[in-house]
Design a protein around this motif. Structure first.
Motif, PDB file in Angstrom:
ATOM      1  N   PHE A 285      23.785  -4.645  57.891  1.00 40.59           N
ATOM      2  CA  PHE A 285      22.796  -4.959  57.009  1.00 40.59           C
ATOM      3  C   PHE A 285      21.720  -5.969  57.253  1.00 40.59           C
ATOM      4  O   PHE A 285      21.471  -6.423  58.176  1.00 40.59           O
ATOM      5  N   ASP A 286      20.732  -5.738  56.499  1.00 38.26           N
ATOM      6  CA  ASP A 286      19.473  -6.707  56.664  1.00 38.26           C
ATOM      7  C   ASP A 286      19.876  -8.211  56.609  1.00 38.26           C
ATOM      8  O   ASP A 286      20.906  -8.457  55.873  1.00 38.26           O
ATOM      9  N   ALA A 287      19.044  -9.164  57.049  1.00 46.35           N
ATOM     10  CA  ALA A 287      19.013 -10.673  56.877  1.00 46.35           C
ATOM     11  C   ALA A 287      18.927 -10.972  55.539  1.00 46.35           C
ATOM     12  O   ALA A 287      18.297 -10.243  54.640  1.00 46.35           O
ATOM     13  N   GLY A 288      19.516 -11.781  55.034  1.00 38.72           N
ATOM     14  CA  GLY A 288      19.578 -12.417  53.693  1.00 38.72           C
ATOM     15  C   GLY A 288      19.491 -13.856  53.476  1.00 38.72           C
ATOM     16  O   GLY A 288      19.917 -14.541  54.479  1.00 38.72           O
ATOM     17  N   MET A 289      19.004 -14.283  52.486  1.00 37.23           N
ATOM     18  CA  MET A 289      18.851 -15.678  52.022  1.00 37.23           C
ATOM     19  C   MET A 289      20.232 -15.971  51.465  1.00 37.23           C
ATOM     20  O   MET A 289      20.994 -15.141  50.833  1.00 37.23           O
ATOM     21  N   PHE A 290      20.719 -17.174  51.445  1.00 37.48           N
ATOM     22  CA  PHE A 290      21.828 -17.521  51.060  1.00 37.48           C
ATOM     23  C   PHE A 290      21.757 -19.125  50.506  1.00 37.48           C
ATOM     24  O   PHE A 290      20.796 -19.959  51.102  1.00 37.48           O
ATOM     25  N   ALA A 291      22.759 -19.509  49.732  1.00 37.64           N
ATOM     26  CA  ALA A 291      22.747 -20.974  49.135  1.00 37.64           C
ATOM     27  C   ALA A 291      24.053 -21.384  48.768  1.00 37.64           C
ATOM     28  O   ALA A 291      24.796 -20.372  48.310  1.00 37.64           O
ATOM     29  N   ASN A 292      24.452 -22.484  49.333  1.00 36.20           N
ATOM     30  CA  ASN A 292      25.936 -23.024  48.838  1.00 36.20           C
ATOM     31  C   ASN A 292      25.860 -24.299  48.256  1.00 36.20           C
ATOM     32  O   ASN A 292      24.867 -25.096  48.785  1.00 36.20           O
ATOM     33  N   VAL A 293      26.749 -24.647  47.535  1.00 32.98           N
ATOM     34  CA  VAL A 293      26.479 -25.905  46.847  1.00 32.98           C
ATOM     35  C   VAL A 293      28.155 -26.460  46.702  1.00 32.98           C
ATOM     36  O   VAL A 293      29.102 -25.450  46.455  1.00 32.98           O
ATOM     37  N   GLY A 294      28.298 -27.711  46.505  1.00 29.08           N
ATOM     38  CA  GLY A 294      29.869 -28.138  46.201  1.00 29.08           C
ATOM     39  C   GLY A 294      29.695 -29.575  45.899  1.00 29.08           C
ATOM     40  O   GLY A 294      28.715 -30.386  46.183  1.00 29.08           O
ATOM     41  N   VAL A 295      30.895 -29.898  45.155  1.00 37.36           N
ATOM     42  CA  VAL A 295      31.142 -31.503  44.695  1.00 37.36           C
ATOM     43  C   VAL A 295      32.646 -31.822  45.083  1.00 37.36           C
ATOM     44  O   VAL A 295      33.491 -30.809  44.907  1.00 37.36           O
ATOM     45  N   THR A 296      32.787 -32.923  45.281  1.00 37.92           N
ATOM     46  CA  THR A 296      34.226 -33.532  45.576  1.00 37.92           C
ATOM     47  C   THR A 296      34.389 -34.676  44.278  1.00 37.92           C
ATOM     48  O   THR A 296      33.548 -35.670  44.310  1.00 37.92           O
ATOM     49  N   PHE A 297      35.364 -34.580  43.571  1.00 39.74           N
ATOM     50  CA  PHE A 297      35.706 -35.522  42.696  1.00 39.74           C
ATOM     51  C   PHE A 297      36.658 -36.532  43.231  1.00 39.74           C
ATOM     52  O   PHE A 297      37.722 -35.951  43.982  1.00 39.74           O
TER      53      PHE A 297
END
Length: 306
Positions: free
Chosen positions: A294-306
């Motif tokens: 597959f072609d290259a793609g953009m990605f985003a990740n987010v997270g939070v610790t309580f």
């Protein structure tokens, strides 16, 4: 008699060393040094652990996609908790992290791939202070990786074992060992690296599987600190799945990710992170032989610790 007294003294000192490290660091030593000067507000470290078994809940999610003709998009979310058990002292810990992760896969109608994948299990991590400056770190993680349709056994094991040597105290740590990923494309890899902290604002972590160059951009005394970083790491995993024609097979999703990120660490291990980057060398590969690029793609990740 003298021998007995010496043995009793040695045992008492050993017990005091295990239970009174913090007190000893603040005391005046035998050569008449002055007590340590209290650190200024901005120089006080952020405590990254809580004084309890429960260390927090982590929620995270991500999305990777591209706009090309040969498109593959994957979204995921993950829920995990962290528990810490002292093994005699806070220098030696057992950390348990149960987790559940779900993937939503969209590869188009022309490619045979499940649209839901799951990953659940528990990670057990331990750190043993063998001697001053020398630690043993180990992790084992049994996981169920499946589409919950296959009848094949879907349990997989990953983990690592590392010896870490603090070559220059609080500045340079080197480590060596091995990592087993439980993946068909990347089974066993060496785990050799270093952790270099030339000053309080810069850090270089040359550690597999996620080397990072980090720069501290903000600090609020012992309450929080914020870091920006650049990193490169492999993505994906291997799952046992049921094909559309009824066959059971092993599916490996793979890519390589370069990213820029921001992470804030708060008192007690709380905090959040956000990442943005590019995923390339993206593949879907079946053990039976089918493979798709597959072609290259953009990605985003987010997270939070309580």
């Amino acid at each position: 008699m003298n021998s007995l007294i010496c043995q009793l003294v040695r045992r008492a000192l050993h017990a005091a060393a295990l239970t009174g490290i913090a007190v000893c660091l603040m005391a005046i030593d035998s050569v008449g040094q002055e007590p340590e000067v209290e650190l200024a507000w901005d120089d006080q470290p952020v405590v990254r652990f809580r004084k309890s078994m429960f260390q927090g809940v982590i929620l995270s999610g991500g999305y990777v996609s591209d706009a090309g003709d040969n498109a593959l998009s994957i979204a995921d979310y993950k829920v995990s908790a962290r528990l810490a058990v002292p093994l005699g002292s806070f220098q030696n810990l057992l950390v348990l992290t149960p987790s559940f992760r779900q993937y939503f896969v969209n590869a188009g109608d022309a490619i045979d791939v499940p649209d839901r994948l799951y990953e659940t299990g528990v990670s057990l991590f331990t750190r043993y202070q063998w001697k001053p400056g020398l630690s043993i770190l180990a992790m084992v993680s049994p996981q169920l990786r499946t589409d919950f349709e296959t009848e094949d056994a879907s349990w997989r094991l990953s983990g690592f074992g590392v010896i870490a040597w603090e070559w220059i105290p609080e500045v340079l740590t080197v480590s060596f060992g091995a990592a087993y990923l439980g993946r068909d494309d990347l089974p066993v890899l060496p785990a050799v690296g270093l952790d270099w902290r030339p000053n309080a604002d810069w850090r270089l972590e040359l550690m597999f599987p996620r080397p990072r160059l980090m720069r501290r951009i903000a600090k609020n005394g012992p309450l929080s600190e914020t870091w920006a970083y650049a990193s490169i790491a492999p993505g994906g995993n291997t799952f046992n799945v049921r094909r559309s024609d009824g066959r059971d097979d092993e599916l490996t999703l793979g890519d390589i990710r370069t990213m820029l990120g921001v992470e804030q660490i708060r008192d007690g291990g709380r905090g959040w992170f956000a990442e943005l980057g590019l995923a390339f060398a993206r593949t879907i590969e079946y053990e039976s032989g089918d493979e798709y690029d597959f072609d290259a793609g953009m990605f985003a990740n987010v997270g939070v610790t309580f």
